[in-house]
Design an enzyme around this catalytic site. Structure first.
Site, PDB file in Angstrom:
ATOM      1  N   SER A 211      35.963  34.256  37.328  1.00 38.50           N
ATOM      2  CA  SER A 211      36.488  32.919  37.013  1.00 38.50           C
ATOM      3  C   SER A 211      36.795  32.094  38.256  1.00 38.50           C
ATOM      4  O   SER A 211      37.455  31.075  38.161  1.00 38.50           O
ATOM      5  CB  SER A 211      37.747  33.036  36.144  1.00 38.50           C
TER       6      SER A 211
ATOM      7  N   LYS B 203      46.834  31.424  32.208  1.00 36.43           N
ATOM      8  CA  LYS B 203      46.527  30.610  33.389  1.00 36.43           C
ATOM      9  C   LYS B 203      47.182  29.232  33.285  1.00 36.43           C
ATOM     10  O   LYS B 203      47.710  28.702  34.269  1.00 36.43           O
ATOM     11  CB  LYS B 203      45.016  30.467  33.546  1.00 36.43           C
TER      12      LYS B 203
END
Length: 315
Positions: free
Chosen positions: A221, A264
């Site tokens: 990511s 996140k």
């Protein structure tokens, strides 16, 4: 003795699904429980943990007061976890110290403040990532997903005279090393679009670093973050300080979806980030994001690196 287990249901818990062997995962019914938000932890502490620990430690109502601001302080700077076990242990420790203070120092009631917390628990135990104060060249805020929840991390890129080498530091795993190579190759293929002289790659060494070098890092990511850091570094265009991003990138410049968006997002919100670039494929996951985060943070779905750079780089 023979015993019939056919009607028995076994329940196991795990903090990190990736550590369970695939053959065992195939035989399990897996229920994903995402980590609590800071606000949820404060509510759990106020309604359940604090009354329970007061009672277990023999404290009467009013003898120990911990307001929501102090509970949030304990959550953020004395615990790092997806659940609330460490938080309960921390509150239990404060209750024991309170009992001692009441008996020894003859205090009638205690109102917890930061001075008392530092005296009883020591200095802050957890240091979360903090966003940049100003727009920086070659420094981008990325988002990480760990077994403790989420955190932000700065990815830095620098360049200097050399022979076209790519240097990677910060204990990066194979997937992140591949992301860095893909990011550099994409930029070399599209250098003129971003105002970068193609010849610069032949006589320039590029260094990518992910701070906290003692902590191993891996995962699919960080592609868009590394690409943005490299473009910023090579074109001398600053990256917006109040912006974070997550997503994997392909050689053609497409942005691929990632996991752990809720965790996140919470980390970004906690750090004061106001804009998050997310892969278009993760739009469906926005339903899981708490309302207090969605009110404070703007989520921008992107599907290509060009869109990422358009939003991230200062014009």
């Amino acid at each position: 003795e023979p015993y019939d287990l056919s009607k028995v249901l076994f329940i196991a818990t795990a903090n990190y699904l990736e550590n369970i062997p695939p053959a065992l995962q195939d035989r399990l019914e897996i229920i994903q429980l995402s980590s609590y938000t800071d606000i949820e932890k404060v509510n759990i502490a106020r309604e359940h943990l604090l009354p329970k620990q007061r009672k277990e430690n023999g404290l009467k109502d009013g003898q120990l007061t911990i307001d929501d601001d102090m509970l949030l302080y304990l959550v953020r700077y004395y615990t790092r976890e997806a659940g609330v076990r460490q938080l309960e242990r921390t509150i239990a420790s404060i209750c024991r110290k309170s009992v001692l203070a009441i008996l020894k120092d003859k205090k009638e009631a205690i109102v917890l403040d930061k001075k008392l917390v530092h005296e009883w628990l020591g200095n802050e135990k957890v240091d979360y990532g903090k966003k940049e104060k100003e727009d920086q060249i070659g420094t981008v805020t990325g988002l990480a997903y760990t077994s403790f929840g989420g955190d932000i991390l700065q990815i830095e890129a620098n360049r200097f005279e050399g022979k076209g080498n790519l240097i990677l530091t910060g204990q990066l795993g194979d997937v992140m090393k591949e992301s860095a190579s893909i990011a550099l190759d994409y930029i070399r293929a599209h250098a003129k679009e971003y105002g970068i002289d193609p010849k610069v790659f032949e006589k320039t060494d590029i260094h990518i670093h992910v701070p906290e070098g003692a902590v191993p890092k891996d995962g699919p990511s960080a592609g868009v973050t590394m690409t943005t850091a490299l473009v910023s570094c090579l074109s001398d265009r600053p990256v917006k300080a109040n912006l974070a991003m997550t997503g994997e990138v392909t050689l053609r410049g497409n942005v691929l979806p990632i996991g752990g968006l809720k965790e996140k997002s919470l980390a970004a919100h906690r750090s004061g980030i106001t804009t998050i670039l997310i892969p278009k494929g993760n739009e469906k996951d926005l339903e899981e994001i708490p309302d207090e985060v969605k009110e404070a943070v703007q989520f921008i779905p992107v599907s290509t690196v060009a869109q990422v750079l358009d939003h991230a780089l200062v014009k």
